[in-house]
Scaffold this active site. Structure first.
Site, PDB file in Angstrom:
ATOM      1  N   CYS A   1     -28.819 -38.742  11.538  1.00  0.00           N
ATOM      2  CA  CYS A   1     -27.429 -38.306  11.719  1.00  0.00           C
ATOM      3  C   CYS A   1     -26.760 -39.222  12.746  1.00  0.00           C
ATOM      4  O   CYS A   1     -25.595 -39.607  12.599  1.00  0.00           O
ATOM      5  CB  CYS A   1     -27.373 -36.864  12.217  1.00  0.00           C
TER       6      CYS A   1
ATOM      7  N   HIS B   1     -23.041 -41.003  13.229  1.00  0.00           N
ATOM      8  CA  HIS B   1     -22.118 -40.222  14.045  1.00  0.00           C
ATOM      9  C   HIS B   1     -22.231 -40.445  15.547  1.00  0.00           C
ATOM     10  O   HIS B   1     -21.397 -39.951  16.288  1.00  0.00           O
ATOM     11  CB  HIS B   1     -22.261 -38.741  13.700  1.00  0.00           C
TER      12      HIS B   1
ATOM     13  N   ARG C   1     -22.574 -29.677   3.472  1.00  0.00           N
ATOM     14  CA  ARG C   1     -22.481 -30.978   4.132  1.00  0.00           C
ATOM     15  C   ARG C   1     -23.851 -31.499   4.541  1.00  0.00           C
ATOM     16  O   ARG C   1     -24.162 -32.665   4.340  1.00  0.00           O
ATOM     17  CB  ARG C   1     -21.555 -30.905   5.354  1.00  0.00           C
TER      18      ARG C   1
ATOM     19  N   CYS D   1     -25.448 -34.863   3.003  1.00  0.00           N
ATOM     20  CA  CYS D   1     -25.774 -35.984   3.894  1.00  0.00           C
ATOM     21  C   CYS D   1     -27.213 -36.434   3.651  1.00  0.00           C
ATOM     22  O   CYS D   1     -27.510 -37.631   3.617  1.00  0.00           O
ATOM     23  CB  CYS D   1     -25.611 -35.591   5.368  1.00  0.00           C
TER      24      CYS D   1
END
Lengths: 283, 103, 103
Positions: free
Chosen positions: A197, A201, A240, A244
Site C-alpha cells: 500500500c 500512498h 477498494r 487494490c
C-alpha cells in the site's frame, strides 16, 4: 589511569547511544501517528491538514475543479437516499438498524473501527452492519457495493465533519497487536507486481499510476464509501481493498478478512482528528 | 419511490441555470458481461426541459453518454417560483418525469 | 573402451531427453499439476497468492482437458514457479517491511 578513563568514556558513550536508540525506535501507536502526520505535512506543506481527506483532489488542482463542480450534484446522491430508506426500514422482526448501534446509529461513523475486547477482534462499520442484519434474522449484504455502500454512505453522511476518533485500548495487548498487524499489512509488499500500500500512498501521492492521480495515505478512508467513476457506481472499503489487491496481481482475501480489518484499524487511527468527509466521489 | 431525476434550477437576472442528475444505466450496447455476452443497449434517448408552456432545452442522447448522466445548462428567461418540468424517454420506451420550482 | 562407454551414455541421455520432450502424458501432467497446486495452497496459507498463478493453473487444466498435455504440463510448471515465487516473496517481505515504515 588513562586506559580506565578511556574505557569509562567508551562505556558512557555506548550507554548514551543505546538509550538514544531505544528512544528513537520505540514503536508505539502514538509515535507512529506523529511520524505519519509529519511525513505528509512536511511533504505537502501547502495542503491544509483537513484537505488530505479529499485524496487526489488535495494533490491536483485540475481534478479538484472538476470535483467541486460535481459536488453540487454529487453522483452518490441516489445511493445516499437509498441508504436512508434502508436504514429506517424495519426488519421483519420490527427492529431497525437504530437498535444495533449507539446513538441510534446517527453520527457514529468516526468511531469505527473499534476493538471489541470480548471477541478480541476489530469491528468495522461494514462488519457491524452485517452483524446487525444477521442478529435480526435478515440476510447480510454483499460487502462490496449496493446496499452495504448505501447504508454506510448514509451513516457516514450523518457524521460529516466529525473528526475521526479511533481508540487503541493500551491495556489490551490484543488491540495493539491488531494495530501492528494492520501496520504490517500496509507496508508489506504483495502480488506479482510486488507493491505494498505504501508503494503508492506513501511513496507517490500526487503522482500518477497510469492515468490516475494517487491519493495520500493520510485520511484515505475518510471519504468512504465512494462513488467511483471508474466503477460506474458505489464501492465500500471492502471493495477498494480487494480491488487494490487484484490490481497488484494478488488474489484478494475475503471481504472483511482479519487482515483487512486490521488494516482499516491502522489507517483510521492514523487519520484521527481528520474529518469524516464521506460519502465521496472519486475519478 | 424516489424519482430518478434530481434537479436544481436557479433564476438569475436574465438567465436561469439548471443542473440535473439522472439515474440510468446508460448501457451503450457495446459492452460485454463476464460471460462474454453483449449487454443490450439501454440508454436515455431524449431529455426535455419545459417551463411556462415552452420547451427550453431538448437533449438527444445515445451510447456515448455515461451512466447516471449529469447535465448543466442555462436558458434565457425563467422566474423564481415557476415550475420546471423534466422528462426523459429511453430506447426501451421507459420514461420518467419530475417537476421542480425554479429558485 | 572409455570412448564406447561415453558414446553409449551419450546416446542414452539423448534418448531420455528425446523421450521426455516427445510426450507429456496425463500422468506427468497430473504430477506437475499436483505440485503446482500444493505450492499455491501454501501460498494461500501465507495469504499471498498471485492472480497469475491462478490463471496458469486454470490454463493448465484447460489444456489438459483438451488433451494437449505438453502445453498443460508447461503451464503447470509455470504455475508452480509462480507459486514458489509468491511464497519466497512473503518470506522475504515479512522481514523487510519494517524498513519501509515512515519514521
Amino acid at each position: 589511569m588513562m586506559r580506565g578513563l578511556a574505557l569509562l568514556m567508551a562505556l558512557a558513550m555506548l550507554a548514551g547511544t543505546q538509550i538514544a536508540r531505544a528512544e528513537v525506535t520505540a514503536s508505539t501507536p502514538e509515535n507512529d501517528f506523529k511520524a505519519f502526520r509529519n511525513f505528509f505535512t512536511n511533504k505537502f506543506p501547502k495542503v491544509p491538514l483537513n484537505d488530505f481527506v479529499n485524496g487526489p483532489y488535495s494533490m491536483d488542482e485540475g481534478l479538484r475543479k472538476q470535483w467541486i463542480a460535481k459536488e453540487d450534484f454529487p453522483p452518490y446522491d441516489f445511493a445516499l437516499d437509498h441508504g436512508k430508506e434502508l436504514f429506517e426500514k424495519p426488519f421483519k422482526n420490527g427492529k431497525t438498524f437504530a437498535d444495533c448501534f449507539p446513538n441510534k446509529g446517527i453520527g457514529i461513523r468516526q468511531n469505527y473501527p473499534y476493538f471489541d475486547d470480548k471477541t478480541n477482534e476489530v469491528i468495522t462499520l461494514e462488519l457491524a452492519v452485517n452483524q446487525c442484519l444477521e442478529k435480526n434474522g435478515e440476510k447480510p449484504y454483499n460487502y462490496m457495493k449496493d446496499d452495504m455502500a448505501a447504508v454506510t454512505a448514509y451513516m457516514a453522511f450523518t457524521s460529516r465533519g466529525k473528526p475521526f476518533d479511533i481508540k487503541i485500548p493500551k491495556d489490551n495487548p490484543k488491540a495493539v497487536e491488531a494495530y501492528e498487524k494492520g501496520k504490517q499489512y500496509f507496508y508489506q509488499r504483495r502480488g506479482q507486481l510486488n507493491f505494498s500500500c505504501a508503494s503508492c500512498h506513501i511513496q507517490a501521492p500526487g503522482e500518477r499510476i497510469r492515468a490516475e492521480v494517487l491519493a495520500p495515505a493520510l485520511g484515505i478512508l475518510n471519504a468512504m464509501p465512494i462513488y467511483r467513476s471508474e466503477w460506474g457506481g458505489m464501492g465500500t472499503i471492502s471493495r477498494r481493498f480487494t480491488s487494490c489487491n487484484s490490481q497488484v496481481r494478488g488474489v484478494p482475501l475475503e471481504p472483511q478478512a482479519p487482515e483487512y480489518r486490521n488494516l482499516e484499524y491502522y489507517l483510521s487511527y492514523m487519520a484521527n482528528g481528520l474529518p469524516v468527509s464521506g460519502p465521496g466521489s472519486r475519478p | 419511490m424516489a424519482s430518478s431525476i434530481r434537479v436544481r434550477a436557479t433564476a438569475g437576472a436574465e438567465t436561469t441555470e439548471v443542473q440535473a442528475l439522472m439515474q440510468h444505466p446508460m448501457d451503450s450496447g457495446f459492452v460485454k458481461n463476464a460471460k462474454g455476452e453483449l449487454i443490450p443497449a439501454h440508454h436515455i434517448e431524449t431529455v426535455q426541459f419545459e417551463t411556462g408552456g415552452k420547451v427550453v432545452f431538448t437533449a438527444l442522447w445515445g451510447p456515448a453518454v455515461s451512466k447516471d448522466p449529469f447535465i448543466k445548462f442555462s436558458f434565457k428567461g425563467g422566474k423564481k417560483g415557476d415550475d420546471l418540468k423534466i422528462t426523459w424517454v429511453d430506447n426501451k420506451g421507459a420514461t420518467d418525469t419530475t417537476t421542480a420550482k425554479i429558485m | 573402451m572409455r570412448i564406447i562407454t561415453s558414446i553409449i551414455v551419450g546416446a542414452a541421455l539423448l534418448l531420455t531427453v528425446a523421450v521426455a520432450q516427445a510426450a507429456e502424458t496425463a500422468e506427468t501432467f497430473n504430477a506437475a499439476y499436483a505440485k503446482a497446486e500444493a505450492a499455491n495452497k501454501k501460498a494461500g496459507e501465507l495469504r499471498n497468492q498471485w492472480t497469475t498463478t491462478v490463471a496458469a493453473l486454470k490454463g493448465a487444466k484447460k489444456a489438459a482437458d483438451e488433451g494437449n498435455f505438453d502445453a498443460a504440463t508447461n503451464l503447470a510448471k509455470r504455475a508452480e514457479a509462480l507459486a514458489n515465487a509468491s511464497i519466497a516473496q512473503t518470506e522475504r517481505e515479512v522481514k523487510l517491511w519494517p524498513d519501509a515504515v515512515v519514521r
